[in-house]
Design a protein around this motif. Structure first.
Motif, PDB file in Angstrom:
ATOM      1  N   ALA A  63       2.488   7.283  -6.377  1.00 16.44           N
ATOM      2  CA  ALA A  63       1.512   8.287  -6.817  1.00 16.44           C
ATOM      3  C   ALA A  63       1.981   9.691  -6.447  1.00 16.44           C
ATOM      4  O   ALA A  63       1.880  10.634  -7.246  1.00 16.44           O
ATOM      5  CB  ALA A  63       0.145   7.995  -6.191  1.00 16.44           C
TER       6      ALA A  63
ATOM      7  N   CYS B 129      -5.941   7.389  -5.163  1.00 12.39           N
ATOM      8  CA  CYS B 129      -5.565   6.660  -3.944  1.00 12.39           C
ATOM      9  C   CYS B 129      -6.308   7.205  -2.727  1.00 12.39           C
ATOM     10  O   CYS B 129      -6.749   6.431  -1.859  1.00 12.39           O
ATOM     11  CB  CYS B 129      -4.058   6.764  -3.713  1.00 12.39           C
ATOM     12  N   LYS B 130      -6.472   8.515  -2.668  1.00 11.27           N
ATOM     13  CA  LYS B 130      -7.154   9.117  -1.520  1.00 11.27           C
ATOM     14  C   LYS B 130      -8.661   8.880  -1.574  1.00 11.27           C
ATOM     15  O   LYS B 130      -9.288   8.616  -0.545  1.00 11.27           O
ATOM     16  CB  LYS B 130      -6.864  10.620  -1.480  1.00 11.27           C
TER      17      LYS B 130
ATOM     18  N   ILE C   5       2.546   1.861  -3.429  1.00 11.39           N
ATOM     19  CA  ILE C   5       1.636   2.419  -4.439  1.00 11.39           C
ATOM     20  C   ILE C   5       1.397   3.904  -4.183  1.00 11.39           C
ATOM     21  O   ILE C   5       1.465   4.741  -5.110  1.00 11.39           O
ATOM     22  CB  ILE C   5       0.300   1.646  -4.437  1.00 11.39           C
ATOM     23  N   PHE C   6       1.133   4.248  -2.934  1.00 12.28           N
ATOM     24  CA  PHE C   6       0.844   5.656  -2.619  1.00 12.28           C
ATOM     25  C   PHE C   6       2.084   6.532  -2.820  1.00 12.28           C
ATOM     26  O   PHE C   6       1.989   7.654  -3.331  1.00 12.28           O
ATOM     27  CB  PHE C   6       0.347   5.776  -1.182  1.00 12.28           C
TER      28      PHE C   6
ATOM     29  N   ILE D  48       0.837  -1.203   0.000  1.00 13.32           N
ATOM     30  CA  ILE D  48       0.000   0.000   0.000  1.00 13.32           C
ATOM     31  C   ILE D  48       0.870   1.251   0.000  1.00 13.32           C
ATOM     32  O   ILE D  48       0.638   2.209  -0.760  1.00 13.32           O
ATOM     33  CB  ILE D  48      -0.946   0.002   1.217  1.00 13.32           C
TER      34      ILE D  48
ATOM     35  N   ALA E  61      -3.237  10.121  -9.946  1.00 17.45           N
ATOM     36  CA  ALA E  61      -2.983   8.867  -9.235  1.00 17.45           C
ATOM     37  C   ALA E  61      -3.126   9.072  -7.732  1.00 17.45           C
ATOM     38  O   ALA E  61      -3.717   8.236  -7.026  1.00 17.45           O
ATOM     39  CB  ALA E  61      -1.589   8.341  -9.573  1.00 17.45           C
ATOM     40  N   GLU E  62      -2.595  10.192  -7.204  1.00 15.65           N
ATOM     41  CA  GLU E  62      -2.700  10.476  -5.771  1.00 15.65           C
ATOM     42  C   GLU E  62      -4.158  10.692  -5.370  1.00 15.65           C
ATOM     43  O   GLU E  62      -4.612  10.218  -4.315  1.00 15.65           O
ATOM     44  CB  GLU E  62      -1.874  11.703  -5.413  1.00 15.65           C
TER      45      GLU E  62
ATOM     46  N   TRP F 191      -9.361   4.823  -1.097  1.00 17.47           N
ATOM     47  CA  TRP F 191      -8.376   4.245  -0.186  1.00 17.47           C
ATOM     48  C   TRP F 191      -8.752   2.822   0.253  1.00 17.47           C
ATOM     49  O   TRP F 191      -7.884   1.974   0.473  1.00 17.47           O
ATOM     50  CB  TRP F 191      -8.189   5.140   1.035  1.00 17.47           C
TER      51      TRP F 191
ATOM     52  N   LEU G 294      -7.614   0.516  -2.284  1.00 20.20           N
ATOM     53  CA  LEU G 294      -6.160   0.398  -2.192  1.00 20.20           C
ATOM     54  C   LEU G 294      -5.760  -0.589  -1.093  1.00 20.20           C
ATOM     55  O   LEU G 294      -4.857  -1.405  -1.265  1.00 20.20           O
ATOM     56  CB  LEU G 294      -5.548   1.774  -1.913  1.00 20.20           C
TER      57      LEU G 294
END
Length: 303
Positions: free
Chosen positions: A44, A60-61, A40-41, A37, A56-57, A64, A67
């Motif tokens: 991003a 992810c947010k 990946i973040f 995790i 991408a960020e 989540w 993710l």
């Protein structure tokens, strides 16, 4: 659902669930998931800082929970128990693989079929069990023509000039051959080595069950392949551990002996040896694949 397919599914599920109840295993899954995790973040965020790409960020947010689920799934895949292991002897150009699989699902050119010293193929009354390797072979290829299989076996024994000892059982007169005798059956472009591994009484039940049968049988099949067989990919079951019911023939003992014989052979017998562990034996926790892997790697490196 086909039994072989169901067995594969159960093996796969077990490989993902191995030792997951222990605290150490749970912690391993947890920190591996966190690692994925975070990776990946972090990637991003790096895209945003270096290239100004912030989608991408944001994904992810906003997602989540997805993710987290991805991290958990990947962690399970990363930590699942391998159901096969491989080793290579570089100087002898020999590959060895031990895998959890039905023997006939393995892609090979040659196969070893354990049988009795009468070389009987009769399946009535469970003389040859449906659960045995020989029974599975006969149902797959000779279900409606056992007579053809008998002829192929007899022809191979005759070509070798082997004269069996006169004997009889509930099905009449027959010949008894020494343990380690091999009859080669060529069928549909593949080679099947019928290997006499145990004596049986007149009802087809194993007798004289001694671990020396395994040693004698292994010697017999190596000598036969070297003299009459083919140097190709050979798939073998764990002889002596199934319907032969040899008490001392534990799965790990037989695996180690099989590896030893091929690794220590002065002649190149096969290009690749594939040792098949029955899915049922794996599901019943009868073998420790981690120990098998260590043993095989040691033997391949140091002989």
């Amino acid at each position: 659902m086909n039994r072989d397919v169901w067995d594969r599914i159960k093996v796969l599920l077990k490989s993902f669930g191995t030792e997951k109840n222990s605290l150490d295993a749970v912690w391993k899954l947890l920190y591996t998931a966190i690692g994925y995790i975070s990776s990946i973040f972090t990637f991003a965020v790096l895209l945003k800082d270096l290239a100004g790409f912030d989608k991408a960020e944001i994904l992810c947010k906003n997602y989540w929970l997805g993710l987290v689920l991805i991290g958990i799934v990947v962690s399970f895949i990363h930590n699942h128990e391998k159901i096969s292991c491989k080793g290579t002897m570089e100087d002898a150009d020999l590959q060895i693989e031990v895998k959890v699989s039905d023997l006939f699902s393995i892609k090979a050119s040659s196969y070893v079929i354990p049988t009795n010293t009468f070389f009987r193929t009769v399946m009535e009354g469970d003389y040859i069990s449906l659960e045995s390797v020989q029974g599975a072979f006969q149902l797959r290829y000779f279900k409606n023509n056992i007579g053809e299989l008998d002829n192929l076996i007899a022809e191979s024994l005759m070509q070798q000039g082997i004269e069996g000892e006169d004997s009889s059982d509930i099905h009449g007169q027959t010949k008894k051959y020494p343990i380690g005798t091999v009859a080669k059956v060529d069928y549909r472009g593949k080679h099947y080595y019928f290997l006499a591994i145990n004596d049986v009484n007149k009802f087809g039940k194993p007798e004289n069950q001694d671990y020396t049968n395994v040693d004698t049988a292994l010697n017999g099949v190596l000598e036969f392949i070297n003299k009459f067989g083919h140097c190709d990919n050979l798939a073998m079951p764990l002889i002596g551990t199934g319907k032969a019911a040899i008490r001392e023939a534990t799965l790990e003992n037989v695996i180690e002996d099989m590896i030893d014989r091929f690794v220590n052979s002065h002649d190149k017998i096969v290009q690749k040896l594939i040792i098949s562990i029955r899915p049922k034996d794996y599901l019943d926790d009868k073998v420790d694949l981690k120990r098998v892997k260590k043993y095989m790697e040691y033997k391949c490196e140091f002989k």
